[in-house]
Design a protein around this motif. Structure first.
Motif, short mmCIF file in Angstrom:
data_model
loop_
_atom_site.label_atom_id
_atom_site.label_comp_id
_atom_site.label_asym_id
_atom_site.label_seq_id
_atom_site.Cartn_x
_atom_site.Cartn_y
_atom_site.Cartn_z
N LYS A 298 -39.51 6.28 -29.31
CA LYS A 298 -40.24 5.43 -28.37
C LYS A 298 -39.92 5.84 -26.94
CE LYS A 298 -42.81 1.95 -27.14
NZ LYS A 298 -44.27 1.96 -27.37
N PHE A 299 -38.66 6.09 -26.68
CA PHE A 299 -38.25 6.52 -25.34
C PHE A 299 -38.96 7.80 -24.95
CE2 PHE A 299 -35.66 8.73 -22.26
CZ PHE A 299 -35.16 7.74 -21.44
N ALA A 300 -39.02 8.76 -25.89
CA ALA A 300 -39.69 10.04 -25.61
C ALA A 300 -41.17 9.83 -25.31
CB ALA A 300 -39.51 10.98 -26.80
N ALA A 301 -41.80 8.88 -26.03
CA ALA A 301 -43.22 8.60 -25.82
C ALA A 301 -43.45 7.96 -24.44
CB ALA A 301 -43.75 7.69 -26.91
N LEU A 302 -42.51 7.13 -24.00
CA LEU A 302 -42.63 6.47 -22.70
C LEU A 302 -42.34 7.43 -21.54
CD1 LEU A 302 -40.75 3.12 -23.48
CD2 LEU A 302 -43.21 3.39 -23.17
N ASP A 303 -41.51 8.41 -21.81
CA ASP A 303 -41.08 9.36 -20.78
C ASP A 303 -42.20 10.37 -20.52
OD1 ASP A 303 -39.65 10.89 -19.01
OD2 ASP A 303 -38.37 11.82 -20.53
N LYS A 304 -43.19 9.97 -19.75
CA LYS A 304 -44.40 10.77 -19.55
C LYS A 304 -44.12 12.14 -18.93
CE LYS A 304 -46.93 7.31 -20.97
NZ LYS A 304 -47.51 7.33 -22.33
N ASN A 305 -43.18 12.19 -17.98
CA ASN A 305 -42.92 13.47 -17.32
C ASN A 305 -41.80 14.27 -17.99
OD1 ASN A 305 -40.65 12.08 -16.54
ND2 ASN A 305 -41.22 11.92 -14.38
N GLY A 306 -41.22 13.72 -19.07
CA GLY A 306 -40.25 14.45 -19.85
C GLY A 306 -38.95 14.78 -19.15
N ASN A 307 -38.55 13.95 -18.17
CA ASN A 307 -37.31 14.25 -17.43
C ASN A 307 -36.09 13.52 -17.98
OD1 ASN A 307 -37.84 11.64 -16.62
ND2 ASN A 307 -37.48 12.01 -14.43
N GLY A 308 -36.27 12.82 -19.11
CA GLY A 308 -35.14 12.12 -19.72
C GLY A 308 -34.78 10.82 -19.05
N GLN A 309 -35.62 10.35 -18.12
CA GLN A 309 -35.41 9.09 -17.42
C GLN A 309 -36.72 8.31 -17.41
OE1 GLN A 309 -32.47 8.20 -15.91
NE2 GLN A 309 -31.35 10.10 -16.15
N LEU A 310 -36.61 6.99 -17.41
CA LEU A 310 -37.81 6.15 -17.36
C LEU A 310 -37.91 5.49 -16.00
CD1 LEU A 310 -37.85 4.37 -20.86
CD2 LEU A 310 -39.07 6.43 -20.14
N GLU A 311 -38.98 5.79 -15.30
CA GLU A 311 -39.27 5.11 -14.05
C GLU A 311 -39.89 3.75 -14.37
OE1 GLU A 311 -41.76 7.72 -11.85
OE2 GLU A 311 -40.22 9.28 -11.67
N TRP A 312 -39.97 2.89 -13.36
CA TRP A 312 -40.45 1.51 -13.54
C TRP A 312 -41.82 1.46 -14.20
CZ3 TRP A 312 -40.44 -3.34 -14.38
CH2 TRP A 312 -41.42 -4.19 -13.91
N LEU A 313 -42.77 2.24 -13.70
CA LEU A 313 -44.13 2.17 -14.24
C LEU A 313 -44.21 2.75 -15.65
CD1 LEU A 313 -46.41 2.96 -11.17
CD2 LEU A 313 -46.06 0.78 -12.32
#
Length: 259
Positions: free
Chosen positions: A110-125
């Motif tokens: 799920k985290f990988a799917a949310l991580d749109k830019n693939g940088n290993g971090q989730l921004e607010w949006l």
């Protein structure tokens, strides 16, 4: 988290926040606690929350006031309540150590799917939709407050272990029937600063767009039903199609509130 667990955690936090050990929490102690939890808060924001909890207006928080507020059902400052639960001992990487391996792997996916830019971090949006679905009774400022509390590294993003810590610590909510998101919120002024204003505006626009799309689909369904003469068939069609529309809306927005 059950009621007994909430009360136990509230008592634990009270003792921790009572920095001088005098049996009460004063405003300055609250400021130190909250600004450590969430770097975006100003002193004024902390004072507002303090005054909200201080029922007898004596300028200090008694044990009962704090415990009753944190463990109770008062919906005010829901993000602050949830954020306080993240204030605990131990490293973030210890989060989820007792979680089943398959569940942890699902969360990684799920985290990988949310991580749109693939940088290993989730921004607010990137994580907004996920948080809105998981905590449907929280307003957008509440969710942003919780996000900032989860950001233990204070780098403006959350990594996998910070998200895992949030999920393990703050239980998923069920949407309260008939509730609506407030247009104003006690923490809004403190959170809507220039550096995140654009992010909030985009989140609000998306939420409004999702709502409008759902309403348009329901309006189109109503028009279609006018051509169905059989009452039983019309009723069944309404129930089935409306449920389908609501499921689609929930999948997109995390909200399940019928108009």
């Amino acid at each position: 988290m059950g009621e007994e667990a909430k009360i136990s955690k509230a008592k634990e936090l009270f003792n921790k926040y009572d920095l001088d050990g005098n049996g009460t929490i004063d405003k300055e102690e609250m400021v130190k606690v909250l600004t450590k939890l969430n770097k975006t808060l100003s002193r004024e924001d902390c004072y507002k929350l303090f005054d909200h909890i201080d029922e007898n207006r004596d300028g200090s928080l008694q044990h009962s006031e704090f415990v009753n507020w944190l463990s109770g059902k008062d919906s005010g400052y829901a993000g602050a309540k949830a954020g306080m639960l993240l204030d605990k001992k131990g490293k973030t990487r210890d989060a989820g150590k007792d979680m089943d391996a398959s569940k942890k792997q699902k969360l990684r996916n799920k985290f990988a799917a949310l991580d749109k830019n693939g940088n290993g971090q989730l921004e607010w949006l990137e994580v907004y939709d996920f948080l809105q679905k998981r905590y449907p009774n929280m307003s957008t400022p509440d969710l942003k407050f919780l996000y900032d509390c989860a950001d233990k590294s204070n780098d403006g993003q959350i990594d996998f272990f910070e998200l895992l810590d949030l999920i393990v610590t703050v239980p998923q909510e069920k949407a309260h029937a008939g509730t609506k998101r407030a247009s104003l919120h006690p923490l809004e002024a403190g959170i809507l600063r220039d550096d995140v204003k654009e992010q909030f505006e985009q989140a609000y626009i998306k939420e409004e767009k999702d709502q409008q799309e759902m309403m348009q689909k329901l309006a189109e369904l109503s028009e279609q039903l006018q051509a169905v003469r059989d009452e039983d068939k019309r009723h069944k069609m309404w129930v089935d199609e409306r449920q389908k529309i609501m499921r689609e809306h929930y999948a997109k927005s995390g909200q399940l509130r019928a108009p």
